[in-house]
Design an enzyme around this catalytic site. Structure first.
Site: not given
Length: 641
Positions: A337, A366, A384, A386, A388, A472, A518
RNA sequence: GCCGAGAUAGCUCAGGGGUAGAGCGCUUCCUUGGUAAGGAAGAGGUCGGGGGUUCAAAUCCCCUUCUUGGCUCCA
């Protein structure tokens, strides 16, 4: 007389003080034998507890979830009794029924408790069960309860009682064992016919890692031996679908101690699978109006200080990378992000171009605790899918619906049917724990719920589960072993736009703050592949299978023909391999079946002469011969998604 | 991180204080085949790593690394 209303709506009259067991008996003896407990006005009671008022009663048997829970809870007491008999002085914590059995937390002092002890305890339990001891309920005052357990030396029980209200405390006794317990319980221990103690584990007293660690003994029990056998077979079956096992057998991925724990290595076949999934998602995203971007694997520490991630996770994560330049520090990116925020900021934005949607298959790192690591579902380096979305507040709902549609499209294409959507909202009691204006939250929470309803999602709403930066919606899917995993996620974020000072110019020529969403439909490539492997037991949909076709020449005389067939397939973007080992055809077929290759083409004299292929489908056997062109046509028809 | 279990050939696993075992896989040879395992021979191991006890350790003890089941189900 009192009136008892049964689930079918019928009303029967009984004497005051009637028990659910009596009621069952008045219906049939067989039913009475099977009744474990009963729901009386919505509360689960012992079947031998007298009823004094008009009530709605539902008799519970092994086939009811609540009946099973009663059965397992009583089994936990039986376990405790066996433990007390075998190891006097054992201190008891709690012993509840769980989704698939029961456990008891115990403190054995200095005694070690391992694998061999389980069989001993199991034997003792069965012995006690055969005594058909009745579970007897009694009410007791708080003071008496405390003295009883203090005398016994059960300090954990005493602590539990301290938190209870006087007048609400009940004990249950079966045989020589008395336990503090709310109940309810089954009539007597004799109903427990089959018991399996599964394993022991450590568990902190009251889930608090600062407190003493107790020994947790897990078990499962059944009213019939046959059901235990079936249960154990199901567990075996589930193990066969374990993605870690199949990942090895099908050559999809591996781990190396030297590379590091929790860092998966994708083998060629796994990589094909993964890339097919990525391409599938790329196409779907482009259709849905996303713009692909690419960002580096590291970012300066400042980036994460700005985003707030450094403060929150920095100490427990991979530590900064230093450079020859004094004071210069970079972090492996734990999320994409912040990078995407900087892309958004690369030039001024107008309300007219909103929403802006940036998508990236971003590798992130992580430092998960070592005990948290698990196959591909919990790793330290993962990718991910991912994206945004930067949008105006009035666009949140529409964007949510678009993302839900994308997730549903993915689940549908891959045959996921058993999922639930979890809507995570603020804890209404502690609104100060969340960042962002109240009215924004109210609106977003409402709109998420509306979006989920509009797409008729099966949702569970969890208060207090929202991230501190926004509400979320998560999609939860169960794996082969019944563990729930979060796959797709959609999260609203008010924090990052604030921290990165993101803006757009509105129709009013004023600066406004965008809302950030996200989202990751797969969650991560790693976890999604893991769940997919278990979901289909390694039998991937044709379009995803690493090898779609195994070409099997009957002997080396037909290898040239096999090569030509493979070439033709390859020209049509069909992935295949030739098994030209010096083996008989039966052997080649067996190996291709074991490798779960969807189609086998068997080529010999006949096929070569006629330009045909003999088709065999995985799991379905011989389908007969047809012209190669015809097969390819049929294959391409099947692969359409 | 903490509690339990574990680590032996590429894989799945047996064994267990006295020179390391099986099946599969791999290599070579024989076999040239018709829808789920053809036959034979061979190669392959510091028994996860380090330390200790012992005449002798893969085996017993301690440490360590990794794998694995739990640590969220509330009397």
């Amino acid at each position: 007389m009192i009136k008892i209303t049964l689930p079918d709506g019928s009303i029967r009259e009984y004497n005051k003080g009637v028990t659910s067991h009596d009621i069952a008996l008045s219906i049939s003896e067989g039913l009475a034998r099977n009744v474990l407990s009963a729901k009386v006005n919505g509360e689960v009671w012992d079947s031998n507890r007298p009823i004094f008022e008009d009530s709605v009663v539902q008799l519970l048997t092994w086939n009811d979830e609540d009946g099973k829970a009663t059965f397992w809870h009583s089994s936990a007491h039986l376990l405790a009794e066996a433990l007390e008999t075998l190891y006097p002085g054992t201190k008891f914590g709690i012993g509840p029924a769980i989704d698939n059995g029961f456990y008891y937390d115990i403190d054995l002092g200095d005694r070690e408790f391992g694998g061999d002890d389980l069989a001993q305890v199991e034997k003792k339990m069965l012995e006690l069960a055969r005594q058909k001891n009745v579970y007897v309920r009694s009410k007791i005052s708080k003071q008496d309860a405390i003295s009883y357990f203090e005398e016994k030396g059960d300090k954990y029980k005493v602590e539990l009682i301290q938190d209870l209200d006087d007048g609400s405390i009940t004990l249950y006794k079966q045989g020589n064992f008395t336990d503090l317990c709310r109940g309810p319980h089954i009539p007597h221990t004799g109903l427990i016919k089959a018991i399996k103690l599964l394993n022991v584990a450590g568990a902190y007293w009251r889930g608090d890692e600062k407190r003493k660690q107790l020994t947790r003994v897990y078990g499962v029990s059944f009213p019939k031996q046959k059901e235990l056998t079936e249960h154990l077979e199901r567990l075996e079956e589930a193990k066969k679908r374990d993605h870690r096992k199949l990942g090895k057998e099908l050559d999809l991925f591996t781990f190396s101690e030297k590379v590091g724990m929790g860092l998966p290595l994708w083998l060629p076949k796994g990589t094909i699978l993964r890339e097919r999934l990525e391409n599938f998602m790329r196409r779907a995203q482009i259709k849905a109006g996303y713009d692909p971007v690419v960002t580096p694997h590291i970012g300066s520490k400042e980036l994460y200080v700005t985003s707030g991630h450094y403060e929150k996770y920095g100490a427990d994560s991979f530590q900064p990378i230093t450079t020859p330049h004094e004071g210069e520090e970079f972090l492996l990116k734990p999320m994409n992000c912040p990078h995407h925020c900087e892309i958004y900021k690369s030039r001024p934005r107008s309300y007219k171009e909103m929403p802006v949607r940036y998508a990236e298959f971003g590798a992130v790192y992580r430092y998960e605790q070592s005990g948290e690591l698990h196959g591909l579902t919990r790793v330290r380096g993962f990718t991910q899918d991912d994206a945004h979305i930067f949008c105006r507040p009035d666009q949140v709902k529409e964007e949510f619906i678009n993302v839900i549609d994308l997730v549903l499209y993915v689940f549908n294409a891959l045959g996921f049917e058993d999922y639930t959507a979890q809507v995570s909202l603020r804890d209404p009691e502690n609104r100060e724990n969340y960042i962002g204006a109240d009215e924004l939250w109210d609106r977003a929470e409402r709109e998420i719920q509306e979006a989920a309803d509009e797409r008729a999602l099966k949702t569970v709403t969890e208060l207090g589960e929202a991230a501190f930066y926004g509400p979320k919606l998560d999609f939860m899917v169960k794996d082969a072993l019944g563990r729930s995993w979060q796959l797709g996620t959609i999260q609203v974020d008010y924090t990052l736009p604030e921290r990165f000072e993101l803006e757009y110019t509105g129709a009013d020529n004023q600066k406004h703050r965008p809302v950030m969403i996200h989202r990751a439909p797969f969650g991560s490539m790693e976890r999604f592949v893991a769940v997919l492997i278990e979901h289909c037991g390694g039998n991937f949909p044709l379009w995803l299978a690493p090898d779609q076709i195994a070409v099997l020449p009957i002997s080396e005389k037909y290898e040239d023909y096999a090569q030509r067939v493979l070439m033709t397939l390859s020209e049509q973007d069909i992935r295949g391999l030739i098994d030209n080992r010096d083996e008989k055809i039966g052997r080649k077929i067996r190996d291709a079946e074991v490798q779960k290759v969807p189609y086998m083409l068997i080529l010999g004299e006949k096929e070569q002469v006629n330009g045909e292929v003999s088709v065999r489908k995985h799991g379905s056997g011989d389908l007969g011969s047809l012209k190669l062109d015809a097969f390819i046509k049929q294959f391409r028809e099947e692969i359409k998604i």
